[in-house]
Design a protein around this motif. Structure first.
Motif, mmCIF file in Angstrom:
data_model
loop_
_atom_site.group_PDB
_atom_site.id
_atom_site.type_symbol
_atom_site.label_atom_id
_atom_site.label_comp_id
_atom_site.label_asym_id
_atom_site.label_seq_id
_atom_site.Cartn_x
_atom_site.Cartn_y
_atom_site.Cartn_z
ATOM 1 N N HIS A 61 3.346 -1.341 4.080
ATOM 2 C CA HIS A 61 2.943 0.061 3.943
ATOM 3 C C HIS A 61 4.139 0.933 3.587
ATOM 4 C CE1 HIS A 61 0.211 -1.962 6.777
ATOM 5 N NE2 HIS A 61 -0.719 -1.283 6.136
ATOM 6 N N VAL A 62 4.136 1.492 2.394
ATOM 7 C CA VAL A 62 5.211 2.412 1.993
ATOM 8 C C VAL A 62 4.704 3.827 2.234
ATOM 9 C CG1 VAL A 62 6.646 3.221 0.085
ATOM 10 C CG2 VAL A 62 6.077 0.789 0.284
ATOM 11 N N ARG A 63 5.333 4.531 3.201
ATOM 12 C CA ARG A 63 4.782 5.851 3.530
ATOM 13 C C ARG A 63 5.454 6.979 2.760
ATOM 14 N NH1 ARG A 63 8.233 5.256 8.372
ATOM 15 N NH2 ARG A 63 9.427 7.197 8.396
ATOM 16 N N LYS A 86 13.014 -0.802 6.609
ATOM 17 C CA LYS A 86 11.966 -1.613 7.243
ATOM 18 C C LYS A 86 12.481 -2.100 8.584
ATOM 19 C CE LYS A 86 11.466 -6.006 5.830
ATOM 20 N NZ LYS A 86 11.623 -6.777 7.076
ATOM 21 N N THR A 87 11.608 -2.365 9.501
ATOM 22 C CA THR A 87 12.039 -2.966 10.764
ATOM 23 C C THR A 87 12.807 -4.251 10.486
ATOM 24 O OG1 THR A 87 11.365 -3.964 12.854
ATOM 25 C CG2 THR A 87 9.804 -4.166 11.041
ATOM 26 N N GLN A 88 13.851 -4.486 11.285
ATOM 27 C CA GLN A 88 14.652 -5.694 11.099
ATOM 28 C C GLN A 88 14.037 -6.922 11.778
ATOM 29 O OE1 GLN A 88 15.420 -2.975 12.814
ATOM 30 N NE2 GLN A 88 16.763 -3.338 14.552
ATOM 31 N N TYR A 89 13.073 -6.689 12.661
ATOM 32 C CA TYR A 89 12.584 -7.784 13.507
ATOM 33 C C TYR A 89 11.611 -8.726 12.816
ATOM 34 C CZ TYR A 89 14.847 -5.185 17.199
ATOM 35 O OH TYR A 89 15.787 -4.541 17.963
ATOM 36 N N SER A 90 11.011 -8.252 11.724
ATOM 37 C CA SER A 90 9.983 -9.053 11.067
ATOM 38 C C SER A 90 10.172 -8.989 9.557
ATOM 39 C CB SER A 90 8.601 -8.494 11.434
ATOM 40 O OG SER A 90 7.587 -9.130 10.678
ATOM 41 N N PHE A 91 9.658 -9.999 8.856
ATOM 42 C CA PHE A 91 9.621 -9.904 7.393
ATOM 43 C C PHE A 91 8.656 -8.794 6.974
ATOM 44 C CE2 PHE A 91 11.218 -14.333 7.439
ATOM 45 C CZ PHE A 91 12.208 -14.207 6.485
ATOM 46 N N SER A 92 7.709 -8.486 7.847
ATOM 47 C CA SER A 92 6.708 -7.458 7.542
ATOM 48 C C SER A 92 7.207 -6.105 8.047
ATOM 49 C CB SER A 92 5.392 -7.816 8.232
ATOM 50 O OG SER A 92 5.498 -7.549 9.618
ATOM 51 N N ASP A 93 6.346 -5.058 7.966
ATOM 52 C CA ASP A 93 6.751 -3.764 8.520
ATOM 53 C C ASP A 93 6.246 -3.605 9.955
ATOM 54 O OD1 ASP A 93 4.061 -3.150 8.227
ATOM 55 O OD2 ASP A 93 4.342 -1.864 6.482
ATOM 56 N N ASP A 94 5.756 -4.706 10.549
ATOM 57 C CA ASP A 94 5.267 -4.691 11.927
ATOM 58 C C ASP A 94 6.245 -5.514 12.774
ATOM 59 O OD1 ASP A 94 4.081 -5.270 14.338
ATOM 60 O OD2 ASP A 94 2.173 -5.964 13.477
ATOM 61 N N ALA A 95 6.992 -4.816 13.639
ATOM 62 C CA ALA A 95 8.075 -5.464 14.394
ATOM 63 C C ALA A 95 7.599 -6.621 15.276
ATOM 64 C CB ALA A 95 8.790 -4.418 15.255
ATOM 65 N N THR A 96 6.301 -6.696 15.546
ATOM 66 C CA THR A 96 5.825 -7.749 16.461
ATOM 67 C C THR A 96 5.432 -9.035 15.724
ATOM 68 O OG1 THR A 96 3.523 -7.014 16.337
ATOM 69 C CG2 THR A 96 4.920 -5.986 18.037
ATOM 70 N N LEU A 97 5.422 -8.994 14.384
ATOM 71 C CA LEU A 97 5.034 -10.200 13.622
ATOM 72 C C LEU A 97 6.266 -11.082 13.394
ATOM 73 C CD1 LEU A 97 2.633 -9.345 10.642
ATOM 74 C CD2 LEU A 97 2.129 -10.610 12.730
ATOM 75 N N LEU A 98 6.527 -11.982 14.319
ATOM 76 C CA LEU A 98 7.734 -12.812 14.221
ATOM 77 C C LEU A 98 7.470 -14.060 13.386
ATOM 78 C CD1 LEU A 98 9.266 -12.478 17.803
ATOM 79 C CD2 LEU A 98 9.346 -10.925 15.859
ATOM 80 N N GLY A 99 8.473 -14.965 13.329
ATOM 81 C CA GLY A 99 8.326 -16.210 12.585
ATOM 82 C C GLY A 99 8.392 -15.960 11.092
ATOM 83 N N THR A 138 9.100 2.241 5.037
ATOM 84 C CA THR A 138 7.912 1.424 5.315
ATOM 85 C C THR A 138 7.570 1.456 6.799
ATOM 86 O OG1 THR A 138 9.069 -0.647 5.815
ATOM 87 C CG2 THR A 138 8.639 -0.171 3.484
ATOM 88 N N GLY A 139 6.297 1.213 7.080
ATOM 89 C CA GLY A 139 5.839 1.120 8.473
ATOM 90 C C GLY A 139 6.251 2.339 9.264
ATOM 91 N N GLU A 149 0.852 -1.182 0.000
ATOM 92 C CA GLU A 149 0.000 0.000 0.000
ATOM 93 C C GLU A 149 0.895 1.242 0.000
ATOM 94 O OE1 GLU A 149 -3.598 -0.423 2.601
ATOM 95 O OE2 GLU A 149 -2.798 1.475 3.362
ATOM 96 N N PHE A 150 0.743 2.086 -1.012
ATOM 97 C CA PHE A 150 1.551 3.306 -1.101
ATOM 98 C C PHE A 150 0.724 4.473 -0.568
ATOM 99 C CE2 PHE A 150 3.379 0.454 -4.201
ATOM 100 C CZ PHE A 150 4.738 0.681 -4.103
ATOM 101 N N ALA A 151 1.235 5.159 0.432
ATOM 102 C CA ALA A 151 0.555 6.332 0.984
ATOM 103 C C ALA A 151 0.531 7.418 -0.089
ATOM 104 C CB ALA A 151 1.290 6.820 2.222
#
Ligand code: ADP
Length: 564
Positions: free
Chosen positions: A517-519, A496-509, A534-535, A470-472
């Motif tokens: 989200h590209v802002r 992007k956050t390094q903690y997750s494949f997603s841009d949400d640091a809490t989504l592990l695994g 992102t994020g 999603e592009f802002a």
């Protein structure tokens, strides 16, 4: 393994060799050697004859990092020590060398600590490398801020270039985590104080000067790249470059000494070039190509690290850095720990010291994804399990057989506890040498002529496994500008956050089916890439509630305390 000393204590007890001896053993001619004190030197690349040697490159990356710590730098140093040991035992006369990033003071004082490895696999002198080192980051910070001062002065002195002060994209920087400086207003105080405008600070390691410093093959290229930097736009929205301001020569002059790679040594005496240091989450994540290329000329095998997980550091190395210079990897090592995988399997940090096979079996999905991703580049990774003392034999055995079931080479390494100079990384070195002897089919993930938007969608889909991007509105506007300005053929550097494949640091695994989200997008025409933000990722980090600085001190003899 039982290890009672801290990283700092081990470093302080180590006996270092004079850096001239290390340089000589590494094949550095005296004419190129410029000592900085007893244990550091800068190398003048122009004074090193090219014998045609081009060592093979081993790229070390990892699973998605967790606060549990993966030990990439530790493994990078330990692997090179183990390779040196293997080469001295097999009598081949081959040499190994390390190319590593310089630590940033932001994380050193903040949460993560320094970046010189750990345990018995460290580069030395640990205190100096972690604190100011040879001043390269200060030079980069100064060159960056000199440009900012020159831009503001240009506006103040009549603004011949018609610079729109609301559209200056080039920010001031500081090598510090300082959230209070993210958004600032400058030039207040009346007509003689400058022209007021909104500005902001990034951390030095996210700056375009750092990126061009790390991607240039020599001073000439550095000057060209600095000249190509777009620092903002005029009132007609035309992009403005540093060359139009006419200051690329001065900025390059400020960087000329810094551009010489720094030579140091590991605890075991392996030579290491520690040079440049963009972060891998908000920048391109690898040491200078000058250092890696020089190491290839001096050694047969060069071990280098791409920061954070392979979705960030390795992807950027393979799609950006390896296009800037002839340094494509011949082998990739993925560092994994039982602890990190258990966290990816749902455990809290406080539960990691208790054996839990079920969590490991769940969390291994993260490693599986990174293996598949590296294979998309035509490279077969070697898995290096960084052994922690709390790992149970059952967990380690299971992880090794899981890797074998994936037809991927694997070795348990204890270079932290036993050192690569000891036998802690012998098996890993053997597996890496085998990988180096096997040809690969390396290719970049995307061709450059794909439009920027499609490149982002491709990385998001194939590497992160997002179902959509999603592009802002701001990002969509930037995409149109990128196309209009002819920048569509640049590679992309995703922040992007390094903690997750997603841009949400809490989504592990190994999450999938999420939206990336590209802002916003920032074209970096000197570095030659477009940054996609992102994020909620920040290009100026903040300090944590309990910063590492609270534990740091210096005694009356000038010895560091609490540096980690
Ligand atoms: P990364 O490069 O992944 O950020 P580092 O190599 O800097 O990680 O290591 C982070 C910290 O973890 C260091 O303090 C190091 O001493 C510690 N560490 C690394 N490997 C081990 C291990 N096997 N056992 C215990 N501590 C370790």
């Amino acid at each position: 393994t039982v290890q009672v000393l801290s990283d700092l204590e081990i470093a302080q007890q180590a006996t270092l060799q004079p850096i001239a001896d290390i340089a000589e053993a590494a094949g550095v001619p005296a004419a190129a050697f410029e000592p900085y004190g007893k244990f550091k030197a800068k190398l003048n690349v122009e004074q090193i004859p090219d014998t045609g040697r081009r060592g093979q490159v081993v790229l070390v990356s990892a699973v998605s990092p967790t606060p549990a710590g993966e030990g990439k730098s530790t493994l990078t140093v330990g692997l090179a020590d183990s390779l040196s040991r293997a080469f001295s035992q097999d009598g081949s006369g081959r040499r190994a060398m390390i190319a590593l990033r310089e630590p940033s003071l932001g994380p050193t004082l903040g949460m993560k600590g320094g970046a010189t490895g750990g345990g018995y696999s460290q580069v030395l002198p640990m205190e100096e490398i972690n604190l100011h080192f040879t001043g390269d980051f200060h030079a980069i910070t100064t060159a960056n801020n000199a440009l900012c001062a020159l831009i503001d002065n240009h506006i103040y002195q009549g603004n011949a270039l018609n610079i729109d002060p609301r559209r200056i994209t080039f920010k001031r920087v500081l090598d510090m985590n300082d959230r209070a400086l993210r958004e600032v207003v400058i030039g207040l105080g009346g007509p003689t104080q400058g022209v007021p405008r909104q500005d902001g600070f990034d951390i030095t390691v996210a700056s375009e000067i750092m990126a061009v410093f790390c991607l240039s093959k020599n001073l000439e290229e550095l000057k060209e790249r600095i000249g190509r930097i777009t620092f903002g736009y005029d009132y007609q929205r035309k992009p403005l470059t540093v060359a139009e301001l006419g200051v690329e020569g001065a900025l390059t002059l400020l960087l000329k000494e810094a551009l010489k790679p720094n030579l140091v040594q590991t605890i075991a005496g392996t030579p290491a070039l520690v040079h440049g240091g963009p972060f891998a989450n908000i920048a391109h994540g690898c040491n200078s190509v000058i250092a890696t290329s020089l190491a290839r000329r001096l050694a047969d095998v060069v071990v280098t690290e791409a920061g954070f997980g392979a979705d960030l550091g390795a992807e950027k190395y393979l799609d950006i850095t390896s296009r800037a210079a002839d340094i494509a990897p011949d082998a990739v090592v993925l560092v994994a720990t039982v602890r990190a995988l258990k966290m990816h399997g749902g455990l809290a940090k406080s539960e990691l010291s208790t054996p839990n096979l079920a969590a490991l079996q769940k969390g291994v999905a993260n490693l599986e994804r990174h293996i598949a991703n590296v294979r998309q580049f035509g490279l077969d990774p070697v898995i290096s399990i960084n052994r922690f003392s709390a790992d149970s034999a059952e967990e380690l055995d299971w992880l090794v057989s899981w890797c074998e079931s994936q037809q991927v080479a694997v070795a348990v390494a204890d270079v932290w506890g036993r050192g690569g100079g000891g036998d802690g990384g012998d098996e890993l070195a053997a597996k890496v040498l085998k990988a180096l002897a096997t040809p690969n089919q390396f290719d970049h993930l995307y061709p450059l002529d794909l439009p920027v938007k499609e490149k982002i969608e491709l990385i998001a889909g194939q590497i992160y496994r997002a179902s959509q991007v999603e592009f802002a509105p701001a990002a969509l506007k930037r995409l149109a500008e990128i196309e209009a300005n002819g920048w569509n053929s640049l590679p992309v550097c995703i922040a992007k956050t390094q903690y997750s494949f997603s841009d949400d640091a809490t989504l592990l695994g190994a999450p999938s089916g999420f939206t990336l989200h590209v802002r916003d997008l920032v074209p970096k025409t000197g570095a030659g890439f477009v940054v996609a933000l992102t994020g909620a990722v920040m290009t100026m980090p903040g300090l944590p509630k309990i910063p590492a600085a609270l534990a740091m001190n210096v005694d009356a003899q000038g010895r560091a305390v609490g540096l980690s």
